[in-house]
Design an enzyme around this catalytic site. Sequence first.
Site, PDB file in Angstrom:
ATOM      1  N   SER A  99       0.730  -1.175  -0.087  1.00 27.15           N
ATOM      2  CA  SER A  99      -0.196   0.023  -0.085  1.00 27.15           C
ATOM      3  C   SER A  99       0.974   1.282   0.062  1.00 27.15           C
ATOM      4  O   SER A  99       1.852   1.379  -1.084  1.00 27.15           O
ATOM      5  CB  SER A  99      -0.902  -0.018   1.365  1.00 27.15           C
ATOM      6  OG  SER A  99      -1.878   0.781   1.135  1.00 27.15           O
TER       7      SER A  99
ATOM      8  N   GLU B 214      -9.182  -5.538  -4.342  1.00 20.42           N
ATOM      9  CA  GLU B 214      -8.566  -4.511  -3.309  1.00 20.42           C
ATOM     10  C   GLU B 214      -9.714  -3.651  -2.671  1.00 20.42           C
ATOM     11  O   GLU B 214      -9.746  -3.453  -1.574  1.00 20.42           O
ATOM     12  CB  GLU B 214      -7.458  -3.395  -4.225  1.00 20.42           C
ATOM     13  CG  GLU B 214      -6.520  -4.286  -4.738  1.00 20.42           C
ATOM     14  CD  GLU B 214      -5.261  -4.381  -3.844  1.00 20.42           C
ATOM     15  OE1 GLU B 214      -5.335  -3.900  -2.659  1.00 20.42           O
ATOM     16  OE2 GLU B 214      -4.283  -4.737  -4.287  1.00 20.42           O
TER      17      GLU B 214
ATOM     18  N   HIS C 248      -7.673  -5.742  -0.022  1.00 18.76           N
ATOM     19  CA  HIS C 248      -6.727  -4.609   0.318  1.00 18.76           C
ATOM     20  C   HIS C 248      -5.855  -5.292   1.392  1.00 18.76           C
ATOM     21  O   HIS C 248      -6.728  -5.390   2.371  1.00 18.76           O
ATOM     22  CB  HIS C 248      -6.878  -3.297   0.122  1.00 18.76           C
ATOM     23  CG  HIS C 248      -5.592  -2.339   0.342  1.00 18.76           C
ATOM     24  ND1 HIS C 248      -4.817  -2.327  -0.728  1.00 18.76           N
ATOM     25  CD2 HIS C 248      -5.257  -1.402   1.295  1.00 18.76           C
ATOM     26  CE1 HIS C 248      -3.919  -1.431  -0.557  1.00 18.76           C
ATOM     27  NE2 HIS C 248      -3.918  -0.980   0.978  1.00 18.76           N
TER      28      HIS C 248
END
Length: 497
Positions: free
Chosen positions: A188, A308, A416
Amino acid sequence: MRQKVRVEVRSGVLEGRIEDGLAVFRGVPFARVTERWARPVAEPCWSGLLDASVPGPASPQRPGAMMRMLGMGDIASAEECLSLQVWTPGLDAERRPVLVWLHGGGFTTGAGSLPIYDGSVLARRGDAVVVTVNYRLGALGFLHGAALHPAFASNCGLHDQIAALEWVREHVERFGGDPECVTVFGESAGAMSIGALLASPRSRGLFRRAILQSGAAHNVSEPHVAEAISGAFHTVLEGAAPDALRALGLDRVLDAQQAVAEKRWRDIEGPAFQPARGDDLLPEDPLEALAAGASRDVEVLVGTNLDEWRLYGLADAKARNLDEAGLMRRLVRKPPGTGEDPAALARKAIATYRAARSERGAAEPRDLWFAFQTDRVFRIPAIRLAEAQGRAGGSVHMYRFRWSSPALDGALGSCHGLEVPFVFGTLERAAAFAGSGEEAQRLATRLQDHWLAFARGGDPGWTAYGESARATFEFGRECGLVSDPDREERHFWEGRL
């Protein structure tokens, strides 16, 4: 009582602990913060022993529900937060591969010292040295300070990461590592930071390989955007003078940061506080720099998770109840491209994504929104980074993670952050989110082995990515190499439909 172990570094002697056969050092200072919005300077020297058995503080933040679930609430915070953790199988001359982790958290939350990032499994399984880093976050780390005062630095968080990598280059041999075999990896915001570091002249020679998990080179603000965000931050703080800004209480800084970030989020934009282009660290657009060969000698592994954006749906009640009109409004408000009427682009996007997903039974408006945002924010940027690196003559491999979370009756899919406990072998710390059992453990072991093989020699064990076959290795209940997954959606983003 755990056995103590000592290592001498430039600034003094560190005293760590032996834990299950590994030498572990926590809270190791790699640089220091002298004042807000200033570049880090060398860590101070100390006399005697420095206790390196307790993690250092995280950057000041207000952790959300996910970070609290991962243990963020148990970690102290302070502006003087520049420290790292080291796990090593031996304080010897073996010259092991080194993996340096940059944590995620939207550039505003998280810490390298979180339990989910415990490096012991990777260090033991790969006979490797694992390092995790704490760096400045939010307005303290990613405000475009130069827009407020010439004495203020920008990109402080990136400067912190570079300082950590410089510390590793100088000291890792003393921890049994090879300074010529460093892999920086992150997820990320950590991966997005790596995308910027790949393009930065300041990071040359600090790492040989890079693994970017759910982040690429798109999260860099243009100068005018970074200046506008700095201006909004300054306005919330009523135009305080530079000295007053540096003296403000942390609560006021975090309040202003949150106010600016929430408006940015409502506008369906990226993070308000992220790296910015325009200084000596990032003089040009990262993708352009990569295409010109800025990091052609760095071997890259990049990828994303299948679903995600479903994680972000937890905080977006309207998305979960979208109808066709609501989906259309969202896509028109932030059109997926230029040169065509926004409504026409939105209709084309809906038709493309619905046709691709109808056979999977995932073609409701909310499903299309999640898929669209997954591609916009994560998958397409990863592909563009891979293309730029490949066109410059660099080596690049691509993956996609497809394991589904058992949480919320499977509503999160392969969302995610889900791959992180698999990479670190910390499934037991996130079983409700990531899953457990033999199948999950087998996948974790496989993922670790591929990451470690890449860190050791630059080949994760599958065909390199190229624009002809677009080889992508998929990790899930079944694993294997596929060619150009979700081709039609990729063509849409390229304007080929």
